[in-house]
Design an enzyme around this catalytic site. Sequence first.
Site, PDB file in Angstrom:
ATOM      1  N   LYS A 128       0.692  -1.297   0.161  1.00 55.01           N
ATOM      2  CA  LYS A 128      -0.614  -0.089   0.472  1.00 55.01           C
ATOM      3  C   LYS A 128       0.967   1.306  -0.054  1.00 55.01           C
ATOM      4  O   LYS A 128       0.327   2.201  -0.300  1.00 55.01           O
ATOM      5  CB  LYS A 128      -0.592   0.161   1.243  1.00 55.01           C
ATOM      6  CG  LYS A 128      -1.445  -0.819   1.501  1.00 55.01           C
ATOM      7  CD  LYS A 128      -2.481  -1.161   2.605  1.00 55.01           C
ATOM      8  CE  LYS A 128      -3.076  -2.202   3.587  1.00 55.01           C
ATOM      9  NZ  LYS A 128      -3.915  -2.231   4.645  1.00 55.01           N
ATOM     10  N   GLY A 129       2.172   1.300   0.825  1.00 58.36           N
ATOM     11  CA  GLY A 129       2.992   2.444   0.771  1.00 58.36           C
ATOM     12  C   GLY A 129       3.030   3.632  -0.504  1.00 58.36           C
ATOM     13  O   GLY A 129       3.429   4.086  -0.140  1.00 58.36           O
TER      14      GLY A 129
ATOM     15  N   GLU B 165       7.932   2.615  -6.173  1.00 60.68           N
ATOM     16  CA  GLU B 165       7.505   1.938  -4.528  1.00 60.68           C
ATOM     17  C   GLU B 165       7.568   2.811  -3.420  1.00 60.68           C
ATOM     18  O   GLU B 165       8.458   4.247  -4.308  1.00 60.68           O
ATOM     19  CB  GLU B 165       8.587   1.711  -4.850  1.00 60.68           C
ATOM     20  CG  GLU B 165       9.241   0.401  -3.489  1.00 60.68           C
ATOM     21  CD  GLU B 165       8.645  -0.630  -2.810  1.00 60.68           C
ATOM     22  OE1 GLU B 165       6.924  -0.042  -2.447  1.00 60.68           O
ATOM     23  OE2 GLU B 165       8.428  -1.651  -2.648  1.00 60.68           O
ATOM     24  N   ASP B 166       7.563   2.747  -2.539  1.00 60.39           N
ATOM     25  CA  ASP B 166       8.069   4.030  -1.360  1.00 60.39           C
ATOM     26  C   ASP B 166       9.033   4.102  -1.081  1.00 60.39           C
ATOM     27  O   ASP B 166       9.408   5.112  -1.132  1.00 60.39           O
ATOM     28  CB  ASP B 166       7.139   4.141  -0.364  1.00 60.39           C
ATOM     29  CG  ASP B 166       6.619   2.760   0.534  1.00 60.39           C
ATOM     30  OD1 ASP B 166       7.912   1.699  -0.270  1.00 60.39           O
ATOM     31  OD2 ASP B 166       6.299   2.107   1.665  1.00 60.39           O
TER      32      ASP B 166
ATOM     33  N   ASP C 292      14.855  -0.486   0.794  1.00 59.17           N
ATOM     34  CA  ASP C 292      15.224  -1.120   1.790  1.00 59.17           C
ATOM     35  C   ASP C 292      16.649  -2.316   1.353  1.00 59.17           C
ATOM     36  O   ASP C 292      17.915  -1.235   1.091  1.00 59.17           O
ATOM     37  CB  ASP C 292      14.451  -0.996   3.248  1.00 59.17           C
ATOM     38  CG  ASP C 292      15.229  -1.110   4.109  1.00 59.17           C
ATOM     39  OD1 ASP C 292      16.282  -1.345   4.823  1.00 59.17           O
ATOM     40  OD2 ASP C 292      14.361  -2.143   5.214  1.00 59.17           O
TER      41      ASP C 292
ATOM     42  N   LYS D 120      17.446   4.102   0.962  1.00 57.34           N
ATOM     43  CA  LYS D 120      18.111   3.824   1.944  1.00 57.34           C
ATOM     44  C   LYS D 120      18.906   3.244   1.911  1.00 57.34           C
ATOM     45  O   LYS D 120      19.298   1.695   2.147  1.00 57.34           O
ATOM     46  CB  LYS D 120      17.329   2.828   3.021  1.00 57.34           C
ATOM     47  CG  LYS D 120      16.849   3.701   4.235  1.00 57.34           C
ATOM     48  CD  LYS D 120      16.029   2.360   5.534  1.00 57.34           C
ATOM     49  CE  LYS D 120      14.392   3.335   5.620  1.00 57.34           C
ATOM     50  NZ  LYS D 120      14.149   1.853   6.364  1.00 57.34           N
TER      51      LYS D 120
ATOM     52  N   PHE E 230      13.892   4.865  10.596  1.00 60.89           N
ATOM     53  CA  PHE E 230      12.666   4.402  10.328  1.00 60.89           C
ATOM     54  C   PHE E 230      11.908   5.165   9.970  1.00 60.89           C
ATOM     55  O   PHE E 230      11.960   6.004  11.045  1.00 60.89           O
ATOM     56  CB  PHE E 230      12.223   3.145  11.011  1.00 60.89           C
ATOM     57  CG  PHE E 230      10.736   2.543  10.796  1.00 60.89           C
ATOM     58  CD1 PHE E 230      11.130   1.487   9.720  1.00 60.89           C
ATOM     59  CD2 PHE E 230       9.559   3.061  11.565  1.00 60.89           C
ATOM     60  CE1 PHE E 230      10.381   0.231   9.267  1.00 60.89           C
ATOM     61  CE2 PHE E 230       8.783   2.294  10.265  1.00 60.89           C
ATOM     62  CZ  PHE E 230       8.324   0.907   9.583  1.00 60.89           C
ATOM     63  N   VAL E 231      11.466   5.578   8.600  1.00 62.31           N
ATOM     64  CA  VAL E 231      10.211   6.854   8.402  1.00 62.31           C
ATOM     65  C   VAL E 231       9.506   6.634   7.868  1.00 62.31           C
ATOM     66  O   VAL E 231       8.279   5.575   8.004  1.00 62.31           O
ATOM     67  CB  VAL E 231      10.934   7.810   6.864  1.00 62.31           C
ATOM     68  CG1 VAL E 231      12.705   8.060   7.458  1.00 62.31           C
ATOM     69  CG2 VAL E 231      11.449   6.350   6.301  1.00 62.31           C
TER      70      VAL E 231
ATOM     71  N   ASP F 171       4.144   3.697   6.759  1.00 59.50           N
ATOM     72  CA  ASP F 171       3.529   3.125   7.872  1.00 59.50           C
ATOM     73  C   ASP F 171       4.018   1.944   8.898  1.00 59.50           C
ATOM     74  O   ASP F 171       5.493   1.817   8.744  1.00 59.50           O
ATOM     75  CB  ASP F 171       2.098   2.384   7.632  1.00 59.50           C
ATOM     76  CG  ASP F 171       2.697   0.797   7.507  1.00 59.50           C
ATOM     77  OD1 ASP F 171       3.360   0.876   7.188  1.00 59.50           O
ATOM     78  OD2 ASP F 171       1.953  -0.454   8.087  1.00 59.50           O
TER      79      ASP F 171
ATOM     80  N   ARG G  64       0.109   6.961   7.354  1.00 57.70           N
ATOM     81  CA  ARG G  64      -0.410   6.548   6.259  1.00 57.70           C
ATOM     82  C   ARG G  64      -0.503   8.410   5.270  1.00 57.70           C
ATOM     83  O   ARG G  64      -0.058   8.500   4.702  1.00 57.70           O
ATOM     84  CB  ARG G  64      -0.722   5.332   5.588  1.00 57.70           C
ATOM     85  CG  ARG G  64      -0.067   4.023   5.755  1.00 57.70           C
ATOM     86  CD  ARG G  64      -0.638   3.327   4.473  1.00 57.70           C
ATOM     87  NE  ARG G  64      -0.234   1.812   5.480  1.00 57.70           N
ATOM     88  CZ  ARG G  64      -0.117   0.959   4.461  1.00 57.70           C
ATOM     89  NH1 ARG G  64       0.684   1.289   3.925  1.00 57.70           N
ATOM     90  NH2 ARG G  64       0.417  -0.113   5.061  1.00 57.70           N
TER      91      ARG G  64
HETATM   92  P1  IMP Z   1      12.561  -3.995   0.996  1.00 58.88           P
HETATM   93  O1  IMP Z   1      12.426  -5.209   0.669  1.00 58.88           O
HETATM   94  O2  IMP Z   1      13.778  -4.392   2.779  1.00 58.88           O
HETATM   95  O3  IMP Z   1      13.499  -3.231   0.048  1.00 58.88           O
HETATM   96  O4  IMP Z   1      11.357  -3.112   2.156  1.00 58.88           O
HETATM   97  C1  IMP Z   1      10.539  -2.677   1.171  1.00 58.88           C
HETATM   98  C2  IMP Z   1       9.712  -2.269   1.937  1.00 58.88           C
HETATM   99  O5  IMP Z   1       9.359  -2.383   3.307  1.00 58.88           O
HETATM  100  C3  IMP Z   1       9.131  -0.964   1.703  1.00 58.88           C
HETATM  101  O6  IMP Z   1       8.479  -0.920   0.843  1.00 58.88           O
HETATM  102  C4  IMP Z   1       8.033  -0.567   2.806  1.00 58.88           C
HETATM  103  O7  IMP Z   1       6.440  -1.126   2.656  1.00 58.88           O
HETATM  104  C5  IMP Z   1       9.025  -1.335   3.787  1.00 58.88           C
HETATM  105  N1  IMP Z   1      10.098  -0.307   4.689  1.00 58.88           N
HETATM  106  C6  IMP Z   1      11.017  -0.249   4.451  1.00 58.88           C
HETATM  107  N2  IMP Z   1      11.685   0.841   5.155  1.00 58.88           N
HETATM  108  C7  IMP Z   1      10.428   1.117   6.385  1.00 58.88           C
HETATM  109  C8  IMP Z   1      10.542   2.128   6.489  1.00 58.88           C
HETATM  110  O8  IMP Z   1      11.092   3.435   7.316  1.00 58.88           O
HETATM  111  N3  IMP Z   1       9.225   2.728   6.714  1.00 58.88           N
HETATM  112  C9  IMP Z   1       8.338   2.301   6.651  1.00 58.88           C
HETATM  113  N4  IMP Z   1       8.214   1.078   5.895  1.00 58.88           N
HETATM  114  C10 IMP Z   1       9.096   0.402   5.256  1.00 58.88           C
END
Ligand code: IMP
Length: 174
Positions: free
Chosen positions: A41-42, A97-98, A101, A129, A150-151, A157, A163
């Site tokens: 949803k982000g 994508e939001d 990470d 990040k 963490f944001v 969210d 959100r």
């Molecule tokens: P990744 O697979 O580790 O790259 O994570 C991607 C997903 O993790 C993002 O689409 C977010 O939903 C969630 N996420 C990663 N970091 C944060 C954060 O700082 N705040 C909120 N959601 C996060």
Amino acid sequence: MADNLRVLFSEQQIQERVAEMGAQIRADHEDRVLTCIGVLKGSFLFMADLVRAIPGDVRCEFLGVSSYHGGTRSTGVVQITQDLRYPIEGQDVLIIEDIIDTGLTMDYLLRMLRTRGPRSLRVATLLDKPKRREVALSADYTGFSIPDEFVVGYGLDLGELYRNLPYVAVYSPE
Ligand code: IMP
């Protein structure tokens, strides 16, 4: 504002950056129809603003993905909760994508969507990040690079809350 939130990017900073990204995305795709795929949803607020900043023809589709389960750390497990409704073969596709990470979610999505034969496949993320990356991957369009914090807000969210904030804030647990 709650004590545990600190504004990182204001509504105005976000809107200015989104406008730049939209213009760049259109320039890179000339006058072709662009299929934008929002990762739920982000990305819903970022996508709503970004598609309005991309001039010309755009399709809007959504992918449901769940990689976080209410905490502040990634589990690395990617689950497709809602797939695309139409084929993307031969189309110019932009994944929206939001935040990237560890990169595990985007790596999975890129591999999955590539098998469907798009004409082009690019990634736009509001936040990045880079320090947390576990797979080598970078977005074609990045709003802002941020440190390992963490944001929340503007679609992001913590346990489904925050959100609706119009800005991005760092969340610090008390
Ligand atoms: P990744 O697979 O580790 O790259 O994570 C991607 C997903 O993790 C993002 O689409 C977010 O939903 C969630 N996420 C990663 N970091 C944060 C954060 O700082 N705040 C909120 N959601 C996060």
